[in-house]
Design a protein around this motif. Structure first.
Motif, PDB file in Angstrom:
ATOM      1  N   MET A   1      -1.498 -12.757 -11.762  1.00  0.00           N
ATOM      2  CA  MET A   1      -1.336 -13.161 -10.368  1.00  0.00           C
ATOM      3  C   MET A   1      -1.120 -11.927  -9.493  1.00  0.00           C
ATOM      4  N   LEU A   2      -1.806 -11.863  -8.369  1.00  0.00           N
ATOM      5  CA  LEU A   2      -1.676 -10.749  -7.443  1.00  0.00           C
ATOM      6  C   LEU A   2      -0.407 -10.903  -6.613  1.00  0.00           C
ATOM      7  N   VAL A   3       0.326  -9.799  -6.467  1.00  0.00           N
ATOM      8  CA  VAL A   3       1.502  -9.753  -5.600  1.00  0.00           C
ATOM      9  C   VAL A   3       1.164  -8.860  -4.415  1.00  0.00           C
ATOM     10  N   VAL A   4       1.251  -9.409  -3.210  1.00  0.00           N
ATOM     11  CA  VAL A   4       0.902  -8.691  -1.991  1.00  0.00           C
ATOM     12  C   VAL A   4       2.179  -8.342  -1.240  1.00  0.00           C
ATOM     13  N   PHE A   5       2.370  -7.057  -0.966  1.00  0.00           N
ATOM     14  CA  PHE A   5       3.557  -6.570  -0.270  1.00  0.00           C
ATOM     15  C   PHE A   5       3.189  -6.245   1.178  1.00  0.00           C
ATOM     16  N   ILE A   6       4.003  -6.754   2.122  1.00  0.00           N
ATOM     17  CA  ILE A   6       3.741  -6.594   3.555  1.00  0.00           C
ATOM     18  C   ILE A   6       4.942  -5.898   4.192  1.00  0.00           C
ATOM     19  N   HIS A   7       4.696  -4.751   4.797  1.00  0.00           N
ATOM     20  CA  HIS A   7       5.783  -3.920   5.330  1.00  0.00           C
ATOM     21  C   HIS A   7       6.267  -4.393   6.689  1.00  0.00           C
ATOM     22  N   GLY A   8       7.356  -3.776   7.130  1.00  0.00           N
ATOM     23  CA  GLY A   8       7.945  -4.084   8.424  1.00  0.00           C
ATOM     24  C   GLY A   8       7.542  -3.105   9.510  1.00  0.00           C
ATOM     25  N   ALA A   9       8.296  -3.126  10.607  1.00  0.00           N
ATOM     26  CA  ALA A   9       7.969  -2.351  11.803  1.00  0.00           C
ATOM     27  C   ALA A   9       7.964  -0.850  11.528  1.00  0.00           C
ATOM     28  N   LEU A  10       6.921  -0.182  12.002  1.00  0.00           N
ATOM     29  CA  LEU A  10       6.718   1.261  11.849  1.00  0.00           C
ATOM     30  C   LEU A  10       6.938   1.716  10.401  1.00  0.00           C
ATOM     31  N   ASN A  11       6.543   0.893   9.473  1.00  0.00           N
ATOM     32  CA  ASN A  11       6.531   1.236   8.057  1.00  0.00           C
ATOM     33  C   ASN A  11       5.094   1.164   7.570  1.00  0.00           C
ATOM     34  N   ASP A  12       4.884   1.490   6.323  1.00  0.00           N
ATOM     35  CA  ASP A  12       3.594   1.269   5.687  1.00  0.00           C
ATOM     36  C   ASP A  12       3.822   0.987   4.210  1.00  0.00           C
ATOM     37  N   HIS A  13       2.772   1.054   3.410  1.00  0.00           N
ATOM     38  CA  HIS A  13       2.878   0.659   2.002  1.00  0.00           C
ATOM     39  C   HIS A  13       3.914   1.464   1.230  1.00  0.00           C
ATOM     40  N   ARG A  14       4.268   2.643   1.732  1.00  0.00           N
ATOM     41  CA  ARG A  14       5.185   3.512   0.990  1.00  0.00           C
ATOM     42  C   ARG A  14       6.588   2.942   0.844  1.00  0.00           C
ATOM     43  N   VAL A  15       6.988   2.036   1.742  1.00  0.00           N
ATOM     44  CA  VAL A  15       8.334   1.465   1.608  1.00  0.00           C
ATOM     45  C   VAL A  15       8.445   0.587   0.363  1.00  0.00           C
ATOM     46  N   TRP A  16       7.297   0.182  -0.185  1.00  0.00           N
ATOM     47  CA  TRP A  16       7.269  -0.656  -1.381  1.00  0.00           C
ATOM     48  C   TRP A  16       7.002   0.162  -2.644  1.00  0.00           C
ATOM     49  N   ALA A  17       7.149   1.477  -2.583  1.00  0.00           N
ATOM     50  CA  ALA A  17       6.771   2.324  -3.717  1.00  0.00           C
ATOM     51  C   ALA A  17       7.470   1.903  -5.006  1.00  0.00           C
ATOM     52  N   ALA A  18       8.766   1.655  -4.940  1.00  0.00           N
ATOM     53  CA  ALA A  18       9.504   1.301  -6.161  1.00  0.00           C
ATOM     54  C   ALA A  18       9.039  -0.031  -6.718  1.00  0.00           C
ATOM     55  N   GLN A  19       8.657  -0.962  -5.830  1.00  0.00           N
ATOM     56  CA  GLN A  19       8.232  -2.285  -6.289  1.00  0.00           C
ATOM     57  C   GLN A  19       6.789  -2.266  -6.795  1.00  0.00           C
ATOM     58  N   SER A  20       5.877  -1.685  -6.022  1.00  0.00           N
ATOM     59  CA  SER A  20       4.471  -1.712  -6.428  1.00  0.00           C
ATOM     60  C   SER A  20       4.273  -0.920  -7.715  1.00  0.00           C
ATOM     61  N   ARG A  21       4.958   0.201  -7.848  1.00  0.00           N
ATOM     62  CA  ARG A  21       4.836   0.998  -9.076  1.00  0.00           C
ATOM     63  C   ARG A  21       5.404   0.244 -10.275  1.00  0.00           C
ATOM     64  N   TRP A  22       6.544  -0.380 -10.094  1.00  0.00           N
ATOM     65  CA  TRP A  22       7.214  -1.070 -11.201  1.00  0.00           C
ATOM     66  C   TRP A  22       6.406  -2.286 -11.648  1.00  0.00           C
TER      67      TRP A  22
END
Length: 240
Positions: A1-22
């Motif tokens: 199953m695909l997990v899609v991470f959506i960032h908040g204001a003035l953020n980008d995909h990098r705020v999810w680094a610990a989650q997407s990598r794990w």
């Protein structure tokens, strides 16, 4: 199953680094998005939660994704909520971190974001973390890489003007998890009580964290998302 991470204001995909990598290391498909105008996605930035939700669904269409779990933080939580309401058959699980509705933004912060973006970034950095949390500079530096395009004001204004939360909550058909930070001064847990109780089949978990849950409590966020999305029971004394 695909997990899609959506960032908040003035953020980008990098705020999810610990989650997407794990999640990727544990064999799960992930997609950490950059909204238009953020990160590597060309602008212009979208100015409403509804149009951002449409963009997320269109991005899934382009990628050939028919179903996914959506995980959103702050503004991203509103986007995920709206997307789940627009296309309930496509969203298998909905996880909302640092969420509240209405997500009103103080007039002073909106004006500072418009007139002095660097100062507004400093304000958001401070308010995003628990008192005494030392490692605040990565978030500040991430936001500064996107400064100069009025993105923070655009994003905060979109949060402030979003009026579809109640209608969206009534349409959510999938299991939903709220993860709150006990020290969150931007979206305090109590401010989301109406939203969390408006969604059927919702659970809530509160962690010892500020608004930046993914960086302050990465292991706990990862474990609770894994349990929620992939079938294990939610394990928290704060769950509902």
């Amino acid at each position: 199953m695909l997990v899609v991470f959506i960032h908040g204001a003035l953020n980008d995909h990098r705020v999810w680094a610990a989650q997407s990598r794990w999640f990727a290391q544990h064999g799960h498909e992930v997609m950490a998005l950059d909204l238009p105008g953020h990160g590597v996605t060309a602008g212009p930035a979208l100015d409403s939660v509804a149009t951002m939700a449409d963009w997320v669904l269109a991005t899934l269409d382009t990628a050939g994704v028919t179903q996914a779990a959506l995980v959103g933080h702050s503004m991203g939580a509103l986007i995920a909520l709206e997307a789940a309401a627009k296309a309930p058959q496509r969203v298998t699980h909905l996880a909302l971190l640092g969420a509240t509705y209405p997500m009103k933004v103080a007039d002073a912060l909106l004006e500072t974001a418009r007139s002095d973006e660097a100062r507004a970034i400093d304000m958001v950095t401070k308010w995003s973390h628990s008192p005494g949390y030392a490692n605040t500079e990565p978030l500040r530096q991430l936001m500064l890489t996107m400064a100069g395009k009025q993105l923070l004001h655009t994003d905060l204004a979109a949060c402030n003007s979003y009026a579809g939360g109640d209608a969206a909550a009534a349409l959510v058909a999938c299991p939903t998890l709220f993860i709150f930070g006990a020290n969150d001064v931007m979206t305090p847990p109590k401010s989301a009580s109406h939203l969390s109780t408006s969604i059927a089949n919702a659970h809530t978990i509160t962690l010892t964290s500020g608004h930046a849950l993914m960086t302050e409590q990465p292991e706990a966020v990862n474990a609770n998302l894994l349990n929620f999305i992939f079938g294990a029971a939610v394990n928290s004394s704060d769950s509902r």
